[in-house]
Motif scaffolding. Structure first.
Motif, mmCIF file in Angstrom:
data_model
loop_
_atom_site.group_PDB
_atom_site.id
_atom_site.type_symbol
_atom_site.label_atom_id
_atom_site.label_comp_id
_atom_site.label_asym_id
_atom_site.label_seq_id
_atom_site.Cartn_x
_atom_site.Cartn_y
_atom_site.Cartn_z
ATOM 1 N N ALA A 1 -10.286 14.888 16.019
ATOM 2 C CA ALA A 1 -11.128 13.883 16.136
ATOM 3 C C ALA A 1 -11.048 12.546 15.297
ATOM 4 O O ALA A 1 -11.261 11.564 15.730
ATOM 5 C CB ALA A 1 -12.648 14.323 16.321
ATOM 6 N N ASN A 2 -10.689 12.922 13.947
ATOM 7 C CA ASN A 2 -10.609 11.742 12.982
ATOM 8 C C ASN A 2 -8.980 11.649 12.597
ATOM 9 O O ASN A 2 -8.865 10.848 11.685
ATOM 10 C CB ASN A 2 -11.386 12.108 11.635
ATOM 11 N N ALA A 3 -8.056 12.399 13.350
ATOM 12 C CA ALA A 3 -6.729 11.984 13.057
ATOM 13 C C ALA A 3 -6.373 10.706 13.238
ATOM 14 O O ALA A 3 -5.674 10.033 12.356
ATOM 15 C CB ALA A 3 -5.924 12.970 13.779
ATOM 16 N N ALA A 4 -6.680 9.844 14.047
ATOM 17 C CA ALA A 4 -6.075 8.503 14.263
ATOM 18 C C ALA A 4 -6.513 7.907 13.195
ATOM 19 O O ALA A 4 -5.756 6.807 12.433
ATOM 20 C CB ALA A 4 -6.662 8.027 15.539
ATOM 21 N N PRO A 5 -8.058 7.549 12.620
ATOM 22 C CA PRO A 5 -8.034 6.702 11.320
ATOM 23 C C PRO A 5 -7.343 7.370 10.161
ATOM 24 O O PRO A 5 -6.978 6.653 9.480
ATOM 25 C CB PRO A 5 -9.663 6.721 11.271
ATOM 26 N N ARG A 6 -7.293 8.610 9.991
ATOM 27 C CA ARG A 6 -6.739 9.262 8.949
ATOM 28 C C ARG A 6 -5.335 8.667 8.922
ATOM 29 O O ARG A 6 -4.600 8.635 7.772
ATOM 30 C CB ARG A 6 -6.735 10.747 8.863
ATOM 31 N N VAL A 7 -4.558 8.889 10.112
ATOM 32 C CA VAL A 7 -3.023 8.244 9.952
ATOM 33 C C VAL A 7 -3.154 6.931 9.537
ATOM 34 O O VAL A 7 -2.311 6.460 8.446
ATOM 35 C CB VAL A 7 -2.581 8.158 11.421
ATOM 36 N N SER A 8 -3.789 5.915 9.899
ATOM 37 C CA SER A 8 -4.194 4.371 9.492
ATOM 38 C C SER A 8 -4.209 4.729 7.869
ATOM 39 O O SER A 8 -3.670 3.855 7.107
ATOM 40 C CB SER A 8 -5.193 3.893 10.241
ATOM 41 N N LEU A 9 -5.404 5.366 7.535
ATOM 42 C CA LEU A 9 -5.536 5.222 6.202
ATOM 43 C C LEU A 9 -4.413 5.820 5.152
ATOM 44 O O LEU A 9 -4.203 5.185 4.140
ATOM 45 C CB LEU A 9 -6.803 6.287 5.922
ATOM 46 N N TRP A 10 -3.799 6.974 5.520
ATOM 47 C CA TRP A 10 -2.613 7.423 4.633
ATOM 48 C C TRP A 10 -1.538 6.686 4.515
ATOM 49 O O TRP A 10 -0.708 6.544 3.612
ATOM 50 C CB TRP A 10 -2.618 8.750 4.941
ATOM 51 N N LEU A 11 -1.178 5.997 5.675
ATOM 52 C CA LEU A 11 -0.123 5.064 5.802
ATOM 53 C C LEU A 11 -0.278 3.830 5.015
ATOM 54 O O LEU A 11 0.684 3.519 4.332
ATOM 55 C CB LEU A 11 0.225 4.715 7.174
ATOM 56 N N GLN A 12 -1.585 3.510 4.670
ATOM 57 C CA GLN A 12 -1.928 2.258 3.750
ATOM 58 C C GLN A 12 -1.683 2.712 2.491
ATOM 59 O O GLN A 12 -1.287 1.946 1.572
ATOM 60 C CB GLN A 12 -3.212 1.704 4.163
ATOM 61 N N VAL A 13 -2.125 3.770 2.398
ATOM 62 C CA VAL A 13 -1.927 4.516 0.752
ATOM 63 C C VAL A 13 -0.251 4.781 0.539
ATOM 64 O O VAL A 13 -0.071 4.411 -0.460
ATOM 65 C CB VAL A 13 -2.371 5.800 0.717
ATOM 66 N N VAL A 14 0.411 5.250 1.485
ATOM 67 C CA VAL A 14 1.821 5.106 1.165
ATOM 68 C C VAL A 14 2.518 4.002 1.064
ATOM 69 O O VAL A 14 3.156 3.550 0.109
ATOM 70 C CB VAL A 14 2.487 5.855 2.495
#
Length: 308
Positions: A222-235
């Motif tokens: 359910a929260n995978a899509a926003p987590r992808v966005s978040l962690w790619l920004q961290v990267v």
């Protein structure tokens, strides 16, 4: 390897060739793509470079995982000779009783055998791709666009300045971890762009094993899509050699979001920017074993028990 996204109806082999980019998340070039079909639905999509030697080795987990499935193997390439070489390699490796269709697609026509006159298809603007875009499934022009997502996008001076600001306001690791937990929860509720200092906080927090375990084990479909966005920004904003934990988190979220291609790219990036060894092994096993995201809940429960 990618589990099928929400249902899209196809009525012909032309439809199936045209829908592959929406299943992968990008337009494949010089690629072998295997679709495992069971009960009238694409259950799994797997891709490998056409010039891998032998290409069948990379696709074998798909048919081992779904014995009895019907397989459609498509070679996307302008080079007909290489395309049929790769298809023949997979044909020989597939179990003898497995039903299969072998197809070469050159960007304009698809062929069922080398002497076939071919059937036209729309490689870029078909109705099925438009439906995928409308549904919010990004379809990138090539795999190279995925690699760009895991590259640094801040200058060394910007990263150093952000580290200095975070260090000046944080009294210790506990402050950073608390702030990182709050950022994670806030992004789940309201995804958006991170400030560079927020990305720095999350990058630093990802070096704490307990925080990283907590962050990854709280990732769901359910929260995978926003987590992808978040962690790619961290990267993108973090210290390039210190983003291994963020890459692991992005890889897990990408897998749960049905984006196996992005998951693979994150894992490849971890070769140069190593992350936590245990999570790297887990993600590699998931990828090589063609494990579907539907199994995450049980796998996460096992991981929690192992850490208790």
């Amino acid at each position: 390897m990618t589990e099928a996204p929400e249902r899209t109806t196809v009525t012909s082999l032309t439809d199936l060739v045209e829908v592959v980019p929406s299943l992968l998340g990008f337009h494949p070039h010089d690629s072998l793509v295997l679709l495992a079909i069971r009960d009238g639905m694409v259950q799994l999509t797997a891709r490998t470079d056409l010039f891998d030697a032998p290409p069948a080795r990379a696709l074998a987990p798909a048919w081992h995982r779904l014995p009895g499935a019907h397989f459609v193997v498509i070679a996307f390439s302008a080079d007909a000779g290489c395309a049929w070489w790769g298809l023949d390699d997979v044909d020989l490796a597939l179990p003898g009783d497995a039903e299969r269709i072998l197809v070469h697609a050159d960007g304009e026509r698809w062929y069922e055998h080398p002497d076939d006159e071919g059937t036209p298809y729309d490689a870029l603007g078909g109705v099925l791709l438009a439906e995928a875009a409308y549904a919010g499934r990004p379809i990138r022009g090539s795999r190279e666009e995925l690699y760009a997502l895991v590259e640094p996008n801040r200058t060394p001076a910007e990263v150093t300045a952000s580290l200095d600001r975070v260090a000046a306001r944080a009294e210790g690791l506990s402050d950073i971890l608390g702030e990182a937990r709050a950022l994670l929860a806030a992004h789940d509720d309201a995804p958006g762009d991170l400030e560079i200092d927020d990305a720095t906080v999350l990058c630093l927090a990802s070096h704490d094993p307990c925080f990283l375990d907590e962050a990854l084990l709280s990732t769901t479909r359910a929260n995978a899509a926003p987590r992808v966005s978040l962690w790619l920004q961290v990267v993108g904003c973090g210290v390039p050699n210190c983003v291994g934990g963020a890459l692991a988190a992005a890889a897990l979220a990408a897998w749960l979001n049905g984006d196996g291609a992005l998951q693979s790219v994150c894992l490849e990036a971890m070769d140069d920017r190593p992350g936590p060894a245990e999570w790297a092994r887990f993600l590699q096993a998931v990828n090589l074993g063609a494990v579907p995201p539907a199994e995450w809940d049980s796998l996460a429960a096992e991981l929690r028990r192992a850490r208790a």
